[in-house]
Design a protein around this motif. Structure first.
Motif, PDB file in Angstrom:
ATOM      1  N   UNK A 240       0.825  -1.198   0.000  1.00  4.14           N
ATOM      2  CA  UNK A 240       0.000   0.000   0.000  1.00  4.14           C
ATOM      3  C   UNK A 240       0.870   1.262   0.000  1.00  4.14           C
ATOM      4  N   UNK A 241       1.866   1.267   0.860  1.00  9.66           N
ATOM      5  CA  UNK A 241       2.694   2.456   1.062  1.00  9.66           C
ATOM      6  C   UNK A 241       4.042   1.983   1.564  1.00  9.66           C
ATOM      7  N   UNK A 242       5.138   2.499   0.997  1.00  8.26           N
ATOM      8  CA  UNK A 242       6.445   1.984   1.440  1.00  8.26           C
ATOM      9  C   UNK A 242       7.154   2.978   2.347  1.00  8.26           C
ATOM     10  N   UNK A 243       8.079   2.469   3.100  1.00 12.59           N
ATOM     11  CA  UNK A 243       8.935   3.301   3.932  1.00 12.59           C
ATOM     12  C   UNK A 243      10.344   2.758   3.791  1.00 12.59           C
ATOM     13  N   UNK A 244      11.284   3.639   3.480  1.00 15.90           N
ATOM     14  CA  UNK A 244      12.674   3.192   3.322  1.00 15.90           C
ATOM     15  C   UNK A 244      13.050   3.023   1.862  1.00 15.90           C
ATOM     16  N   UNK A 245      14.335   2.817   1.647  1.00 17.47           N
ATOM     17  CA  UNK A 245      14.918   2.738   0.304  1.00 17.47           C
ATOM     18  C   UNK A 245      14.602   1.375  -0.307  1.00 17.47           C
ATOM     19  N   UNK A 246      13.804   1.344  -1.386  1.00 16.56           N
ATOM     20  CA  UNK A 246      13.490   0.047  -2.020  1.00 16.56           C
ATOM     21  C   UNK A 246      14.146  -0.075  -3.398  1.00 16.56           C
ATOM     22  N   UNK A 247      14.997   0.884  -3.755  1.00 23.78           N
ATOM     23  CA  UNK A 247      15.673   0.806  -5.066  1.00 23.78           C
ATOM     24  C   UNK A 247      16.509  -0.469  -5.121  1.00 23.78           C
ATOM     25  N   UNK A 248      16.374  -1.180  -6.232  1.00 19.82           N
ATOM     26  CA  UNK A 248      17.110  -2.437  -6.361  1.00 19.82           C
ATOM     27  C   UNK A 248      17.739  -2.508  -7.758  1.00 19.82           C
ATOM     28  N   UNK A 249      19.013  -2.866  -7.807  1.00 20.25           N
ATOM     29  CA  UNK A 249      19.686  -3.077  -9.097  1.00 20.25           C
ATOM     30  C   UNK A 249      20.030  -4.555  -9.181  1.00 20.25           C
ATOM     31  N   UNK A 268      14.755  -1.298 -10.298  1.00 20.94           N
ATOM     32  CA  UNK A 268      13.327  -1.293  -9.963  1.00 20.94           C
ATOM     33  C   UNK A 268      13.143  -0.796  -8.535  1.00 20.94           C
ATOM     34  N   UNK A 269      11.894  -0.532  -8.197  1.00 17.96           N
ATOM     35  CA  UNK A 269      11.574  -0.154  -6.819  1.00 17.96           C
ATOM     36  C   UNK A 269      10.209  -0.730  -6.484  1.00 17.96           C
ATOM     37  N   UNK A 270       9.960  -0.937  -5.199  1.00 17.90           N
ATOM     38  CA  UNK A 270       8.634  -1.395  -4.772  1.00 17.90           C
ATOM     39  C   UNK A 270       7.574  -0.404  -5.251  1.00 17.90           C
TER      40      UNK A 270
END
Ligand code: SAH
Length: 356
Positions: A240-249, A268-270
């Motif tokens: 629903x809503x994210x918190x924190x760094x979700x960037x992924x390589x 990508x990111x969540x």
């Protein structure tokens, strides 16, 4: 130094630090050196595997769910059967095979693929060679008619901006240079109207993300659906809503430093589903409960489908099918991380497998 790294370095030298969204856009879709423009990233040889590449069951069940929505809405003709970011075209090919037996569906459909990469368009053309397919650059180019749409792992590929909470405002995380190498830094504190609501559930130093392109794309597809009928199934990893760094390589199925070799890794990111639901509702649509992929596929009968396929398999093929079923549905694999959202006209029940 790769050419894309050279170009990004030159841009930062002349303009100053750039947003993470600008950096991601260069890395993923640069017309010459972008990740999606230069590579075919999918499968065991590539950098990542997606649900339709794991098993035919995924696209088949999505196809039958969309066909059921189409029947429930009176089988409108003609209609757009659309996919956002179709990758290798595998999901659409499985969907088309599974819906062949639905009376009138294929005669009424006009297939539209929204794809940015010319290289992937060519692969999709091969995968769907028996069908008449139209490619469009964006959702606003879809015709004004009923729209039945799927997007699997599309929204996670859209560029994100990241913001770190300060006392009263936000500092944007940007990509700059340090000793000639790309590095992350923070911009000056500024208010961010789009993050007003996040002041309520964050504290100083928390990081939140925004995907600027996600809301306009969702608004456009929701407008079509509200006005002409149809349904959208959006499947992606996130919540629903994210918190924190979700960037992924990701490169060769392993995490890598996103700044090291731009254009060589999938970024990508969540996905935050909350803003997608808000704009869908604003456009006059209803949205379903956000549902874990495993639950959605079980409700659609994936286990029965797996049993039917298993009846004619042995040895490795049978083992692979059992592993694929587990991978798509098990809570410790993709079953829980991936979520499904259904969007329908305001007065219409959600697609099969989802609840309102
Ligand atoms: N849905 C596929 C592929 C997911 S990868 C699958 O599940 O296997 C993301 C896809 O979105 C790729 O096809 C990529 O080229 C496409 N894409 C990424 N950004 C896009 C954009 N802004 N517009 C159109 N397509 C985009």
């Amino acid at each position: 130094m790769s050419s894309l790294l050279q170009q990004i370095t030159a841009r930062i030298t002349s303009e100053g630090p750039i947003s993470l969204a600008d950096y991601m856009a260069e890395c993923l879709l640069h017309p010459e050196h972008g990740y999606y423009t230069t590579r075919s990233p999918f499968g065991s040889e590539g950098d990542f595997t997606t649900a339709p590449e794991i098993s035919q069951m995924f696209g088949e069940l999505i196809g039958l769910a969309l066909a059921q929505c189409w029947l429930d809405q009176g089988a409108p003709a003609p209609f757009s059967l659309a996919e956002l970011g179709p990758g290798r075209g595998t999901l659409m090919a499985d969907l088309l095979r599974a819906t062949r037996a639905v009376p009138g569906f294929h005669a009424a459909m006009q297939i539209h693929l929204v794809e940015a990469s010319p290289r992937l368009r060519a692969q999709q053309k091969d995968a769907l060679a028996e069908n008449q397919v139209r490619w469009v650059d964006s959702v606003d180019a879809l015709p004004e008619q009923p729209l039945f749409l799927v997007a699997n792992e599309f929204f996670d590929a859209l560029p994100i901006r990241q913001f770190v909470r300060d006392t009263e405002g936000w500092r944007e995380r940007r990509v700059g240079l340090s000793d000639g190498a790309l590095c992350f830094g923070l911009g000056p504190e500024a208010p961010q109207p789009a993050l007003e609501h996040r002041l309520l559930d964050t504290k100083p130093n928390d990081l939140v993300e925004l995907t600027p392109a996600a809301a306009p794309i969702t608004a456009l597809l929701a407008q079509r659906i509200a006005q002409h009928g149809g349904a959208a199934l959006i499947i992606d990893y996130g919540d629903w809503r994210s918190l924190g760094d979700t960037l992924q390589a990701l490169q060769a199925h392993a995490p890598v430093d996103p700044l090291l070799d731009p254009g060589s890794a999938d970024l990508t990111a969540h996905v935050d589903f909350e803003p997608l639901c808000s704009v869908a509702q604003g456009a006059g649509c209803a949205f379903s409960k956000l549902t874990p992929q495993g639950v959605f596929l079980e409700r659609l009968g994936i286990t029965d489908r797996a049993r039917a396929l298993a009846a004619s398999l042995q040895g490795d093929a049978l083992e692979n099918l059992i592993a694929a079923h587990r991978r798509l549905t098990h809570p410790e694999e993709m079953g829980n991380l991936f979520k499904v959202l259904g969007i329908t006209p305001g007065h219409i029940a959600p697609p099969p497998g989802l609840l309102s």
